[in-house]
Design a protein around this motif. Sequence first.
Motif, PDB file in Angstrom:
ATOM      1  N   HIS A 185       0.856  -1.258   0.530  1.00 30.01           N
ATOM      2  CA  HIS A 185      -0.141   0.335   0.128  1.00 30.01           C
ATOM      3  C   HIS A 185       0.719   0.850   0.209  1.00 30.01           C
ATOM      4  CE1 HIS A 185      -4.003  -2.211   0.961  1.00 30.01           C
ATOM      5  NE2 HIS A 185      -3.023  -2.314   1.745  1.00 30.01           N
TER       6      HIS A 185
ATOM      7  N   CYS B 236      -4.292   6.064   0.299  1.00 28.07           N
ATOM      8  CA  CYS B 236      -3.689   4.909  -0.349  1.00 28.07           C
ATOM      9  C   CYS B 236      -2.997   5.354  -1.487  1.00 28.07           C
ATOM     10  CB  CYS B 236      -4.148   3.417  -0.235  1.00 28.07           C
ATOM     11  SG  CYS B 236      -3.131   2.025  -1.100  1.00 28.07           S
TER      12      CYS B 236
ATOM     13  N   GLU C 108      -1.258   3.438  -3.817  1.00 21.95           N
ATOM     14  CA  GLU C 108      -0.952   2.394  -4.646  1.00 21.95           C
ATOM     15  C   GLU C 108      -2.080   1.409  -4.826  1.00 21.95           C
ATOM     16  OE1 GLU C 108       2.958   0.885  -3.915  1.00 21.95           O
ATOM     17  OE2 GLU C 108       2.129  -0.697  -5.310  1.00 21.95           O
ATOM     18  N   TYR C 109      -2.450   1.145  -5.797  1.00 22.73           N
ATOM     19  CA  TYR C 109      -3.403   0.295  -6.368  1.00 22.73           C
ATOM     20  C   TYR C 109      -3.789  -0.630  -5.537  1.00 22.73           C
ATOM     21  CZ  TYR C 109      -7.354  -1.938  -9.097  1.00 22.73           C
ATOM     22  OH  TYR C 109      -8.441  -2.366  -8.754  1.00 22.73           O
ATOM     23  N   CYS C 110      -4.193  -1.173  -5.216  1.00 24.62           N
ATOM     24  CA  CYS C 110      -4.737  -2.277  -4.078  1.00 24.62           C
ATOM     25  C   CYS C 110      -5.727  -3.396  -4.095  1.00 24.62           C
ATOM     26  CB  CYS C 110      -4.041  -1.865  -2.920  1.00 24.62           C
ATOM     27  SG  CYS C 110      -5.429  -0.950  -2.139  1.00 24.62           S
TER      28      CYS C 110
ATOM     29  N   HIS D  43     -10.129   0.539  -3.669  1.00 23.55           N
ATOM     30  CA  HIS D  43      -8.096   0.958  -3.508  1.00 23.55           C
ATOM     31  C   HIS D  43      -9.190   2.013  -2.741  1.00 23.55           C
ATOM     32  CE1 HIS D  43      -5.105   2.794  -3.779  1.00 23.55           C
ATOM     33  NE2 HIS D  43      -5.400   3.992  -4.812  1.00 23.55           N
TER      34      HIS D  43
ATOM     35  N   MET E  76      -9.286   3.503   1.120  1.00 29.18           N
ATOM     36  CA  MET E  76      -8.472   3.376   2.067  1.00 29.18           C
ATOM     37  C   MET E  76      -8.526   4.681   2.644  1.00 29.18           C
ATOM     38  SD  MET E  76      -6.285  -0.089   1.293  1.00 29.18           S
ATOM     39  CE  MET E  76      -4.561   0.705   2.511  1.00 29.18           C
TER      40      MET E  76
HETATM   41 CU   LIG Z   1      -4.421   1.004  -2.433  1.00 28.59          CU
END
Ligand SMILES: [Cu+2]
Length: 176
Positions: free
Chosen positions: A117, A156, A158-160, A164, A167
Amino acid sequence: MQPIAWQLSLLLMTLVAFGFAFVAINSGRRQDDYAPLQKRAYRLRTRLFWGLVLVFGPAMIYTLTDLPYGAARARTGSGPVQVIDATGYQWRWELSQDHVTAGQPVEFRVTSADVNHGFGIYDANLHLVAQTQGMPGYTNTLRHTFEEPGTYRILCMEYCGVAHHNMMTEIRVDAR
Ligand SMILES: [Cu+2]
């Protein structure tokens, strides 16, 4: 995988180095038979080059000091360090504490319980003030001193996965 990539890179770098060495060895001395006009053009080019270095060098160094990576700002602030453990989950943040005091350094210890993340702290105007990575099995330390009281958001970066965008959590910074 990493050792293979490293060995392959070494091999390719060696090949490139041989290429440079070959050209350097086989090229003769530069002949000094340029026409006067060419000489002037080269002089102009040299001046232009150093002019650009003088203008853009300081500008680049100056703008680099304002990067939101914490290290440059870590030494500001006084008082005891406020430690916050932060863990990223698909798809939420868990903080050991969600309020701190302005002007005192904060140390975020950021990790993840599942995938990577991005831990980004944003002010009320959604300007990024500090960031680091939340990585499974590893703890990143991010030091930041909040100078302005208020509510900050942690998003967040970063694509998770599908949620996402959910977050998000908040951290309150109280006046000293
Ligand atoms: Cu993310």
